[in-house]
Design a protein around this motif. Structure first.
Motif, PDB file in Angstrom:
ATOM      1  N   GLU A  53      74.422  63.767 -36.211  1.00 21.42           N
ATOM      2  CA  GLU A  53      73.763  64.619 -37.193  1.00 21.42           C
ATOM      3  C   GLU A  53      74.578  65.884 -37.431  1.00 21.42           C
ATOM      4  O   GLU A  53      75.480  66.221 -36.668  1.00 21.42           O
ATOM      5  CB  GLU A  53      72.359  65.006 -36.709  1.00 21.42           C
ATOM      6  CG  GLU A  53      71.393  63.858 -36.584  1.00 21.42           C
ATOM      7  CD  GLU A  53      69.998  64.327 -36.242  1.00 21.42           C
ATOM      8  OE1 GLU A  53      69.045  63.638 -36.609  1.00 21.42           O
ATOM      9  OE2 GLU A  53      69.871  65.389 -35.610  1.00 21.42           O
ATOM     10  N   VAL A  54      74.190  66.583 -38.490  1.00 25.60           N
ATOM     11  CA  VAL A  54      74.788  67.893 -38.774  1.00 25.60           C
ATOM     12  C   VAL A  54      74.085  68.910 -37.887  1.00 25.60           C
ATOM     13  O   VAL A  54      73.046  69.466 -38.235  1.00 25.60           O
ATOM     14  CB  VAL A  54      74.644  68.264 -40.261  1.00 25.60           C
ATOM     15  CG1 VAL A  54      75.243  69.641 -40.522  1.00 25.60           C
ATOM     16  CG2 VAL A  54      75.317  67.224 -41.138  1.00 25.60           C
ATOM     17  N   VAL A  55      74.629  69.133 -36.701  1.00 26.30           N
ATOM     18  CA  VAL A  55      74.088  70.111 -35.768  1.00 26.30           C
ATOM     19  C   VAL A  55      74.751  71.456 -36.044  1.00 26.30           C
ATOM     20  O   VAL A  55      75.733  71.535 -36.799  1.00 26.30           O
ATOM     21  CB  VAL A  55      74.329  69.657 -34.316  1.00 26.30           C
ATOM     22  CG1 VAL A  55      73.623  68.345 -34.040  1.00 26.30           C
ATOM     23  CG2 VAL A  55      75.812  69.534 -34.022  1.00 26.30           C
ATOM     24  N   PRO A  56      74.241  72.552 -35.466  1.00 28.28           N
ATOM     25  CA  PRO A  56      74.874  73.853 -35.698  1.00 28.28           C
ATOM     26  C   PRO A  56      76.371  73.829 -35.402  1.00 28.28           C
ATOM     27  O   PRO A  56      76.808  73.333 -34.368  1.00 28.28           O
ATOM     28  CB  PRO A  56      74.128  74.773 -34.730  1.00 28.28           C
ATOM     29  CG  PRO A  56      72.770  74.160 -34.617  1.00 28.28           C
ATOM     30  CD  PRO A  56      73.010  72.682 -34.670  1.00 28.28           C
ATOM     31  N   GLY A  57      77.164  74.354 -36.324  1.00 29.80           N
ATOM     32  CA  GLY A  57      78.599  74.401 -36.189  1.00 29.80           C
ATOM     33  C   GLY A  57      79.342  73.229 -36.807  1.00 29.80           C
ATOM     34  O   GLY A  57      80.572  73.244 -36.884  1.00 29.80           O
ATOM     35  N   THR A  58      78.620  72.205 -37.279  1.00 33.88           N
ATOM     36  CA  THR A  58      79.279  71.037 -37.851  1.00 33.88           C
ATOM     37  C   THR A  58      79.994  71.415 -39.148  1.00 33.88           C
ATOM     38  O   THR A  58      79.385  71.973 -40.055  1.00 33.88           O
ATOM     39  CB  THR A  58      78.268  69.919 -38.137  1.00 33.88           C
ATOM     40  OG1 THR A  58      77.615  69.554 -36.920  1.00 33.88           O
ATOM     41  CG2 THR A  58      78.956  68.691 -38.718  1.00 33.88           C
ATOM     42  N   VAL A  59      81.291  71.101 -39.232  1.00 33.08           N
ATOM     43  CA  VAL A  59      82.061  71.376 -40.448  1.00 33.08           C
ATOM     44  C   VAL A  59      82.530  70.097 -41.121  1.00 33.08           C
ATOM     45  O   VAL A  59      83.048  70.143 -42.241  1.00 33.08           O
ATOM     46  CB  VAL A  59      83.265  72.292 -40.143  1.00 33.08           C
ATOM     47  CG1 VAL A  59      82.786  73.662 -39.669  1.00 33.08           C
ATOM     48  CG2 VAL A  59      84.208  71.672 -39.120  1.00 33.08           C
ATOM     49  N   LEU A  60      82.374  68.953 -40.462  1.00 34.31           N
ATOM     50  CA  LEU A  60      82.750  67.671 -41.063  1.00 34.31           C
ATOM     51  C   LEU A  60      81.961  66.562 -40.371  1.00 34.31           C
ATOM     52  O   LEU A  60      81.876  66.540 -39.138  1.00 34.31           O
ATOM     53  CB  LEU A  60      84.257  67.415 -40.902  1.00 34.31           C
ATOM     54  CG  LEU A  60      84.795  66.132 -41.547  1.00 34.31           C
ATOM     55  CD1 LEU A  60      84.718  66.219 -43.067  1.00 34.31           C
ATOM     56  CD2 LEU A  60      86.234  65.863 -41.104  1.00 34.31           C
ATOM     57  N   LEU A  61      81.376  65.663 -41.173  1.00 31.77           N
ATOM     58  CA  LEU A  61      80.680  64.493 -40.629  1.00 31.77           C
ATOM     59  C   LEU A  61      80.852  63.361 -41.628  1.00 31.77           C
ATOM     60  O   LEU A  61      80.313  63.405 -42.736  1.00 31.77           O
ATOM     61  CB  LEU A  61      79.197  64.783 -40.391  1.00 31.77           C
ATOM     62  CG  LEU A  61      78.361  63.631 -39.813  1.00 31.77           C
ATOM     63  CD1 LEU A  61      78.972  63.082 -38.529  1.00 31.77           C
ATOM     64  CD2 LEU A  61      76.926  64.091 -39.561  1.00 31.77           C
ATOM     65  N   ALA A  62      81.633  62.349 -41.243  1.00 30.59           N
ATOM     66  CA  ALA A  62      82.035  61.298 -42.177  1.00 30.59           C
ATOM     67  C   ALA A  62      81.981  59.932 -41.500  1.00 30.59           C
ATOM     68  O   ALA A  62      81.660  59.808 -40.320  1.00 30.59           O
ATOM     69  CB  ALA A  62      83.442  61.580 -42.697  1.00 30.59           C
ATOM     70  N   CYS A  63      82.285  58.892 -42.298  1.00 28.88           N
ATOM     71  CA  CYS A  63      82.394  57.514 -41.810  1.00 28.88           C
ATOM     72  C   CYS A  63      81.070  57.009 -41.241  1.00 28.88           C
ATOM     73  O   CYS A  63      81.028  56.402 -40.170  1.00 28.88           O
ATOM     74  CB  CYS A  63      83.503  57.384 -40.769  1.00 28.88           C
ATOM     75  SG  CYS A  63      85.132  57.905 -41.354  1.00 28.88           S
ATOM     76  N   GLN A  64      79.983  57.251 -41.979  1.00 27.63           N
ATOM     77  CA  GLN A  64      78.661  56.814 -41.536  1.00 27.63           C
ATOM     78  C   GLN A  64      77.996  55.842 -42.500  1.00 27.63           C
ATOM     79  O   GLN A  64      77.037  55.170 -42.132  1.00 27.63           O
ATOM     80  CB  GLN A  64      77.725  58.022 -41.375  1.00 27.63           C
ATOM     81  CG  GLN A  64      78.061  58.928 -40.220  1.00 27.63           C
ATOM     82  CD  GLN A  64      77.017  60.015 -40.060  1.00 27.63           C
ATOM     83  OE1 GLN A  64      76.608  60.660 -41.031  1.00 27.63           O
ATOM     84  NE2 GLN A  64      76.576  60.238 -38.842  1.00 27.63           N
ATOM     85  N   SER A  65      78.491  55.758 -43.733  1.00 26.69           N
ATOM     86  CA  SER A  65      77.812  54.961 -44.752  1.00 26.69           C
ATOM     87  C   SER A  65      78.283  53.510 -44.731  1.00 26.69           C
ATOM     88  O   SER A  65      79.463  53.227 -44.521  1.00 26.69           O
ATOM     89  CB  SER A  65      78.056  55.557 -46.137  1.00 26.69           C
ATOM     90  OG  SER A  65      77.542  54.715 -47.144  1.00 26.69           O
ATOM     91  N   LYS A  66      77.343  52.591 -44.987  1.00 22.35           N
ATOM     92  CA  LYS A  66      77.679  51.174 -45.121  1.00 22.35           C
ATOM     93  C   LYS A  66      78.190  50.840 -46.518  1.00 22.35           C
ATOM     94  O   LYS A  66      78.723  49.754 -46.740  1.00 22.35           O
ATOM     95  CB  LYS A  66      76.453  50.318 -44.842  1.00 22.35           C
ATOM     96  CG  LYS A  66      75.891  50.433 -43.451  1.00 22.35           C
ATOM     97  CD  LYS A  66      74.628  49.579 -43.335  1.00 22.35           C
ATOM     98  CE  LYS A  66      73.991  49.714 -41.990  1.00 22.35           C
ATOM     99  NZ  LYS A  66      72.755  48.917 -41.874  1.00 22.35           N
ATOM    100  N   THR A  67      78.005  51.761 -47.456  1.00 21.97           N
ATOM    101  CA  THR A  67      78.292  51.449 -48.865  1.00 21.97           C
ATOM    102  C   THR A  67      79.266  52.401 -49.538  1.00 21.97           C
ATOM    103  O   THR A  67      79.761  52.098 -50.618  1.00 21.97           O
ATOM    104  CB  THR A  67      76.985  51.442 -49.676  1.00 21.97           C
ATOM    105  OG1 THR A  67      76.352  52.724 -49.556  1.00 21.97           O
ATOM    106  CG2 THR A  67      76.043  50.358 -49.176  1.00 21.97           C
ATOM    107  N   ASP A  68      79.554  53.568 -48.931  1.00 25.64           N
ATOM    108  CA  ASP A  68      80.374  54.578 -49.605  1.00 25.64           C
ATOM    109  C   ASP A  68      81.328  55.211 -48.600  1.00 25.64           C
ATOM    110  O   ASP A  68      80.922  56.031 -47.770  1.00 25.64           O
ATOM    111  CB  ASP A  68      79.473  55.635 -50.245  1.00 25.64           C
ATOM    112  CG  ASP A  68      80.243  56.660 -51.062  1.00 25.64           C
ATOM    113  OD1 ASP A  68      79.594  57.572 -51.612  1.00 25.64           O
ATOM    114  OD2 ASP A  68      81.485  56.553 -51.140  1.00 25.64           O
TER     115      ASP A  68
END
Length: 917
Positions: free
Chosen positions: A181-196
């Motif tokens: 998840e986007v927790v405090p301090g997260t600046v990038l979160l990727a490669c989670q989608s099955k379609t995009d």
């Protein structure tokens, strides 16, 4: 011993899985352009992700922070060109080399810098470290390819996350198996989608190169999203709220003559009274003397009795099967079936033949009215029905059987198939028209008054009451009241036809007012007082007749008020459709298909429901402590959240107190802080005591430990492991957050602080499995701000957003995804506002609807993932009302029942709230 034959057993997962990005090893990758957020400086950080590598015999770049420049001092993770190794590279002096990995399987990598030491972890195990004081400035981030557009990755990346300012892992750990998840301090979160492949959770833009594509291949990481089916292969039910809630249908198909018959349903009875589940009668709803032909019912809920009654058209009993053992418990799902085969009648509970008989007399069955959830005029169900079916011409069950584990189908002979749609209670599979009554009636939102706007005068429909003076100008009605109970009312000829049992809302819009007035409906003595201009509403239930609709001056000083409009509309309440169902035949749990028989004198029962439900959660809510003139109380009440009804006695707290906070995991309820005076007004002391109950039993509170200091007005939230206690009053306002491990005993420990000192008492606490939110409060002004923390860590709270209005002492609820904050006190008045937020994001709350009445409510999450329940409170006098909403929808609350006393400043908690998902 039981002989069980099954043709198929399957088991799959409960939640949807996360996604990944697949790289084919030839000129593809992901680029996230240089962003100031990627400037890590010399501080702590976390870079993590899941990887799946195919051995291509060459260097492979898992990630590269050097972008198009190459000065070497930037994080890079590469696979060696020989052997099963990866290495983490910053420069030639600072690197961790020859870390062994396996191909063709998923592994988790985390790189964390904490206090100048960088560590590399594989699958949660430390593999190396070095001193690291480099100041990392922002650059492009490349995934699956290097800065020279070479070393292409062949494999997958899933859940790649960068956190600035925090090292999540400083020693060996268990890799996360829930979607990041986007927790405090997260600046990038990727490669989670099955379609995009370009989806990124913090708003950054990802450029996809070559053949990098989104993929469903993952390391088994689960999202919070439940798979289709809502937890069961039976996906829909209908909630019945007691009188006058029921469904009816009329058809010649229900005239059974001498045909064989099957009547069946899943039922959940929430009250200990006689209830009729499914019935066929000889005539119409308007004729209460009509004869029951067939009825499935609970006869004595305390003993667990169920009944299958058969009568002829003259009212003579042809067969009356009543049986208890093994018994139908309240607040539990059961399958019930009654069948006729020739002259033999049978009654089955949960697939077991519990009674049989023989038809005595001549069968004449001409009934054409079917009633669901009641008989024609009484014995209403307070609970749920699912998959209600009547089959004409066939006795489907003649010996013991496994109850259906899928939604029932429209098989040959089916004349009724209802209560299957989670969105519409009036859906019927054979094409019949279902009519709803009471809470199942579909409101039309039609204006009930013929002239509530005064646009063209008033004298046709309105008249003075008790010699008030009326005048009209510019579309407004001015009323001058010079004696008690004088004002304006609707003429009797224009009184609207309000149906008994239905919910209505009366709204007046006052341009101006001197001194207080009241308005309402005489039938049922429903009215409310107001003293300010603006819009005011009154919710009421229709009676058999409406004798007067009025706006008037009560006792006291004379009043002049100007009306801009008056309105009465039927209240749009939730339609009763539900996804609360028996947990059987789940596509994500054990499923039985094909021929299934039990052939024994002893019975082998298979467990139903998901593992979590069987292990711990009973769906209970709890209310503890509180005050009312002249005493405070130590009482603990409990309710079953999925049903409705009055609260029952659970036990007692260790001391009488109010102004306490409550939270829970699936096995323990926690109550902390409070004011421990036995008398009213309070002359006692704050307390540091924490106590607990075991939620699945009944009994008194037991000492758990102590807070750092004696306080009252603390707010609580929890996930399945930790409980947080935030804020309070000592008698100064404090902003401290403490935490406990719920499964153990002991004193609370320091977690951090709320965002602003002096705004910290009486907040509403709510939680997802990862976040705790604390909303509103007082200190000494009333505030609207919402704080949040990550439960599994420690540290100070951050700003989430704001409620729609400032208030304290609000109730809360959460599904794990959506959080609600309901009712409260704003410093001058009690409010009925319900707000909602999406807990995984940040931002201001939005309007959800209104509670049943304006009040400050029992503070704490009394909810399941489906339903939020708001307990007793102050209105400004104490109230014992409980109301509820469906969290996933929006709309106004409905009546649930009552607590055992009219109490204010209680604590609430539940064993199935959204923080436990």
């Amino acid at each position: 011993m039981a002989n069980l034959r099954v043709d198929k057993i399957t088991s799959t997962e409960t939640f949807e899985t996360t996604g990944s990005v697949q790289f084919d090893g030839v000129d593809d990758g992901l680029t996230i352009s240089d962003n100031a957020a990627f400037d890590l400086g010399t501080g702590d950080f976390t870079i993590e992700g899941w990887y799946y590598l195919v051995n291509a015999g060459t260097y492979q770049s898992l990630m590269d922070w050097r972008g198009s420049g190459a000065d070497g001092n930037y994080p890079a993770l590469l696979r060696n060109n020989t052997g099963n190794y990866i290495y983490y590279y910053v420069n030639s002096a600072q690197r961790i080399s020859n870390v062994e990995i396996s191909y063709d399987t998923w592994f988790h990598v985390s790189i964390c810098r904490f206090s100048g030491i960088t560590k590399l972890f594989i699958d949660g195990k430390e593999k190396g470290s070095f001193a690291d004081t480099i100041s990392y400035v922002s650059r492009d981030i490349l995934l699956g390819v290097s800065q020279s557009n070479s070393n292409d990755l062949k494999g997958h990346i899933s859940n790649y996350r960068v956190i600035k300012g925090r090292a999540l892992y400083t020693s060996n750990f268990k890799p996360p198996m829930r979607e990041l998840e986007v927790v405090p301090g997260t600046v990038l979160l990727a490669c989670q989608s099955k379609t995009d492949a370009s989806l990124e959770k913090t708003g950054k833009t990802i450029t996809v190169t070559g053949n990098a594509v989104a993929s469903e291949l993952t390391p088994g990481i689960l999202t919070p999203i439940v798979k289709s089916g809502g937890g069961s292969a039976i996906t829909g039910s209908v909630e019945f709220t007691g009188s006058p809630s029921k469904l009816t249908a009329d058809s010649v198909d229900f005239a059974m003559g001498s045909n064989d018959l099957t009547m069946e349903c899943w039922f959940y009875n929430g009250v200990d009274t006689i209830t009729h589940l499914l019935q066929i009668d000889t005539g119409t709803y308007q004729s209460p003397s009509d004869i029951t032909n067939f009825s499935l019912a609970t006869r004595d809920a305390a003993a667990g009795d169920v009944r299958f009654l058969i009568r002829n058209d003259s009212g003579s009993n042809l067969s009356d099967l009543v049986a208890g053992a093994p018994g139908a418990k309240i607040n539990a799902w059961h399958h019930l079936a009654g069948t006729i085969e020739g002259t033999t009648t049978r009654l089955f509970l949960n697939g077991i033949l519990i009674a049989s008989g023989t038809i005595s007399g001549t069968r004449t069955h001409t009934g054409q009215r079917c009633t669901i959830g009641a008989n024609q005029t009484s014995r209403y169900l307070k609970g749920y029905l699912s998959n209600v079916r009547i089959v004409k011409g066939t006795a489907l069950y003649t010996t013991d059987f496994i109850p259906p584990t899928r939604e029932l189908k429209n098989i040959p002979g089916t004349v009724l198939l209802a209560c299957q749609d989670p969105d519409n209670p009036l859906t019927e599979a054979t094409g019949k028209t279902i009519t709803g009554y009471g809470s199942l009636h579909e409101a039309t939102d039609v204006e009930m008054l013929t002239n509530g706007s005064f646009a063209s005068g008033y004298s046709t429909e309105w008249e003075a009451k008790n010699s008030a003076n009326l005048s009209h100008a510019n579309g407004e009605l001015t009323v001058t009241s010079t004696q008690n109970y004088s004002g304006v009312k609707v003429k009797s000829a224009y009184l609207p036809s309000l149906v008994a049992g239905r919910k209505y809302v009366m709204t007046i819009n006052l341009k101006s007012i001197t001194n207080s007035i009241r308005f309402g409906v005489v039938s049922g003595a429903t009215k409310t007082s107001v003293s300010t201009a603006g819009r005011h509403t009154l919710h009421f239930t229709g009676q058999d007749s409406t004798s007067e609709i009025f706006i008037e001056k009560p006792d006291g000083s004379n009043s002049t008020f100007v009306l801009k409009s008056v309105s009465i509309r039927e209240l749009n309440t939730p339609n009763g459709a539900s996804n609360f169902t028996p947990q059987v035949g789940d596509d994500r749990q054990i499923t039985f298909e094909g021929v299934t028989k039990i052939n024994t004198d002893a019975y082998f029962y298979l467990p139903t429901g998901d593992t979590v439900t069987r292990d711990s959660r009973s769906g209970r809510g709890f209310f503890a402590g509180g005050g009312t003139t002249p005493n405070y109380t130590n009482a603990i009440d409990f309710i079953t959240i999925a049903s409705m009804g009055n609260a029952q006695d659970f036990g007692d707290l260790t001391q009488e107190k109010q102004s306490l906070g409550g939270t829970a995991n699936s096995t323990r309820g926690i109550f902390a802080s409070g004011y421990n005076s036995p008398t009213f007004p309070a002359t006692g002391n704050n307390t540091s005591a924490i106590e607990y109950i075991t939620t699945a039993t009944t009994g008194n509170g037991i000492d758990f430990g102590n807070l750092d200091s004696a306080i009252r007005y603390a707010s609580c939230a929890a996930n399945s492991t930790r409980g947080l206690i935030a804020g309070g009053y000592t008698p100064t306002y404090i902003d401290r957050i403490e935490y406990i491990t719920i499964a153990s005993l002991g004193n609370a420990q320091t977690f951090g602080t709320l965002t602003t000192a002096g705004t910290a008492t009486d907040k509403a606490g709510l939680s997802s499995p990862t976040r705790a939110l604390f909303a509103g409060g007082e200190g000494p002004s009333y505030v609207s701000q919402i704080d949040y923390v990550t439960i599994a860590s420690t540290g100070n709270a951050q700003d989430f957003g704001d409620l729609t209005a400032s208030r304290r002492r609000a109730a809360s609820a959460s599904s794990g995804t959506r959080g609600l904050v309901a009712a409260g006190y704003n410093g001058s008045a009690y409010v009925n506002t319900i707000d909602y937020v999406t807990m995984a994001t940040t931002g201001n709350a939005q309007d959800f609807g209104d509670t049943y009445q304006a009040k400050s409510s029992s503070k704490g999450q009394v909810c399941s993932a489906i339903r939020g329940v708001f307990g007793s409170g102050a209105t400004p006098s104490s109230t014992n009302t409980i109301d509820y909403v469906t969290i996933a929808s929006t709309g106004n609350a409905n009546d649930f029942g009552d607590t055992r006393g009219a109490l204010f400043e209680q604590a609430g908690c539940s064993d199935s709230h959204g923080g436990l998902s």
